[in-house]
Design an enzyme around this catalytic site. Structure first.
Site, mmCIF file in Angstrom:
data_model
loop_
_atom_site.group_PDB
_atom_site.id
_atom_site.type_symbol
_atom_site.label_atom_id
_atom_site.label_comp_id
_atom_site.label_asym_id
_atom_site.label_seq_id
_atom_site.Cartn_x
_atom_site.Cartn_y
_atom_site.Cartn_z
ATOM 1 N N SER A 191 1.003 -1.355 -0.114
ATOM 2 C CA SER A 191 0.006 0.451 0.014
ATOM 3 C C SER A 191 1.004 1.256 0.131
ATOM 4 O O SER A 191 2.122 1.517 -0.847
ATOM 5 C CB SER A 191 -1.436 -0.257 1.346
ATOM 6 O OG SER A 191 -2.111 0.806 1.182
ATOM 7 N N ASP A 354 -9.840 -3.003 -4.675
ATOM 8 C CA ASP A 354 -9.324 -3.787 -3.860
ATOM 9 C C ASP A 354 -10.514 -3.603 -2.158
ATOM 10 O O ASP A 354 -10.294 -3.624 -1.070
ATOM 11 C CB ASP A 354 -8.117 -4.182 -3.187
ATOM 12 C CG ASP A 354 -7.306 -2.333 -2.925
ATOM 13 O OD1 ASP A 354 -8.588 -1.855 -2.446
ATOM 14 O OD2 ASP A 354 -6.395 -2.596 -2.608
ATOM 15 N N HIS A 387 -7.726 -5.622 0.734
ATOM 16 C CA HIS A 387 -6.498 -4.675 0.303
ATOM 17 C C HIS A 387 -5.945 -4.969 1.264
ATOM 18 O O HIS A 387 -4.218 -5.080 1.271
ATOM 19 C CB HIS A 387 -6.967 -2.982 1.296
ATOM 20 C CG HIS A 387 -6.363 -2.281 0.353
ATOM 21 N ND1 HIS A 387 -4.952 -1.214 -0.277
ATOM 22 C CD2 HIS A 387 -5.183 -1.020 1.830
ATOM 23 C CE1 HIS A 387 -4.130 -0.640 -0.240
ATOM 24 N NE2 HIS A 387 -4.273 -0.671 1.716
#
Length: 430
Positions: A191, A354, A387
């Site tokens: 991320s 996501d 995620h």
């Protein structure tokens, strides 16, 4: 899905492997792994000095009493009345004169246990799987945590915290290589950590990258920001602390350098409507107008001078990259505010992604790097993996470990194939 000529795929699959992939050998030929966590996945410690001036007396109870855990802040779950103190201590200050970010006066912070995987939050399942494959903490697997409130800045702008972190990360990768027979490292990022890792790679000389980085594995790379980045600046960040008043949540979100990095970038999002009000529509191309509209004009200068220049293009890092991300989940795409404007709660329009990061951002590097000579790129899309599912979903975790193991395998070309360029060995997988 981009397809590669079958002859190139055949050559790649027939390449002999030398060295140890996960699951075999005595561990002496491992390529070291360096983990770069995502937003909020690093621990933060703090101490308060006499210069700290709390808004409420109870917030000054720790002044002069040494280090305490600031993040994750378990004290606030035990005593919700401390939540405003947490927000106050986490808030940064943008010093317009120095053109840099710093802690609030009297707040000193540090990231504990740098280099150890014990410093990470939520990565335990992946670390355990890698340890089962022979990796050992601070021997062949390392962690590079950071203060996620900060970011870095483009050339010509100071960034004390970001520059320190990039220096620490470079030394850690070099140390990991040195402890493992000079083998280059596999850098695994998640991320927001992908954005930092990407900018870190671009900041290092190409010779250094090719010497010390074997492969980079991006998990849910948001290299184009995401729609929630705009909404978060409007409604604030609560960090799960629901009893923090909205004005204080908003102040906290807007104080952080990293919040501006999470905004959708014009290059990736274009003129897609992200925030809609009764009288205006805001896209990534008019964020300056958006910042002014939500009452955050002081965010314009750091956004325009310190953030936007770093994301006007996505040049390839020229080291092999594997990108894994989830697809097929309802992901906030447009926020529609009603009669109450930015004081109200928006209606959310969803798209693909996501669950947190929009598809256009997750797939940005495919769009930009496909066909680029000397850039190896493999893409793995995982249906219905959210995620953070790389650390919680068993099948996703298994796939991540497999991709890391593949990235850690040493590929040595036979003499007759050494003329093949990296581009000819590039491939993409669904």
């Amino acid at each position: 899905m981009d397809l590669v000529p079958l002859v190139a795929v055949a050559v790649l699959l027939s390449l002999p492997m030398r060295g140890r992939c996960c699951g075999g050998g005595d561990g002496e030929e491992l390529h070291p792994i360096v983990l770069v966590p995502g937003y909020g996945s690093s621990r933060l410690d703090a101490r308060l000095t006499e210069a700290y001036e709390p808004a409420a007396p109870r917030c000054g109870a720790r002044v002069g009493k040494g280090w305490f855990e600031l993040w994750p802040n378990h004290a606030t779950t035990q005593d919700p009345n401390l939540a405003p103190c947490f927000a106050e201590e986490m808030t940064l200050v943008y010093d317009a004169v120095a053109d840099d970010y710093r802690n609030a006066a009297g707040v000193v912070t540090t990231v504990p246990s740098f280099a150890s995987t014990l410093s990470l939050i939520g990565w335990e399942p992946l670390v355990r799987q890698l340890e089962a494959e022979g990796y050992r903490d601070e021997d062949s697997i390392f962690a590079a945590p950071y203060d996620f409130r900060y970011a870095v800045a483009p050339r010509g702008h100071p960034s004390a915290e970001g520059a320190r972190y990039f220096g620490d990360l470079a030394r850690l990768i070099e140390r990991a290589s040195r402890l493992n027979g000079g083998r280059p490292a596999v850098v695994v990022a998640h991320s927001y950590g992908c954005a930092l890792t990407y900018q870190f790679l671009l900041s290092r000389p190409l010779a250094w990258r090719r010497r010390f980085v074997q492969h980079t594995v991006f998990l849910a790379p948001a290299l184009g920001g995401f729609a929630e980045g705009m909404n978060g600046l409007s409604t604030g960040a609560d960090y799960g602390l629901l009893n923090v008043p909205r004005p204080q949540r908003t102040k906290l979100a807007r104080s952080m350098q990293s919040s501006l990095w999470r905004l959708p970038t014009p290059m990736v999002f274009g003129d897609r409507p992200v925030v809609v009000t009764k009288n205006s529509t805001y896209s990534a191309k008019n964020i300056v107008r958006f910042l002014e509209a939500i009452g955050f004009p002081e965010g314009v200068r750091p956004y325009v001078t310190r953030v936007l220049p770093m994301w006007q293009a996505l040049p390839p890092p020229m080291v092999p990259v594997t990108s894994l991300y989830g697809v097929g989940l309802r992901t906030p795409e447009t926020f529609v505010y009603g009669e109450d404007g930015f004081e109200g709660i928006p209606e959310v329009v969803y798209g693909d992604g996501d669950g947190d990061i929009n598809m256009v951002s997750l797939a940005a590097i495919e769009t930009e790097w496909s066909g680029v000579e000397d850039q190896i790129l493999k893409v793995v899309r995982l249906p219905s993996v959210n995620h953070t599912g790389f650390f919680t979903d068993h099948s996703a975790l298994k796939k991540v470990v497999a991709e890391i193991c593949e990235a850690a395998a040493t590929i040595e070309l036979p003499q007759e194939n050494k003329i093949l360029s990296f581009a000819e060995r590039r491939y993409s997988a669904m």
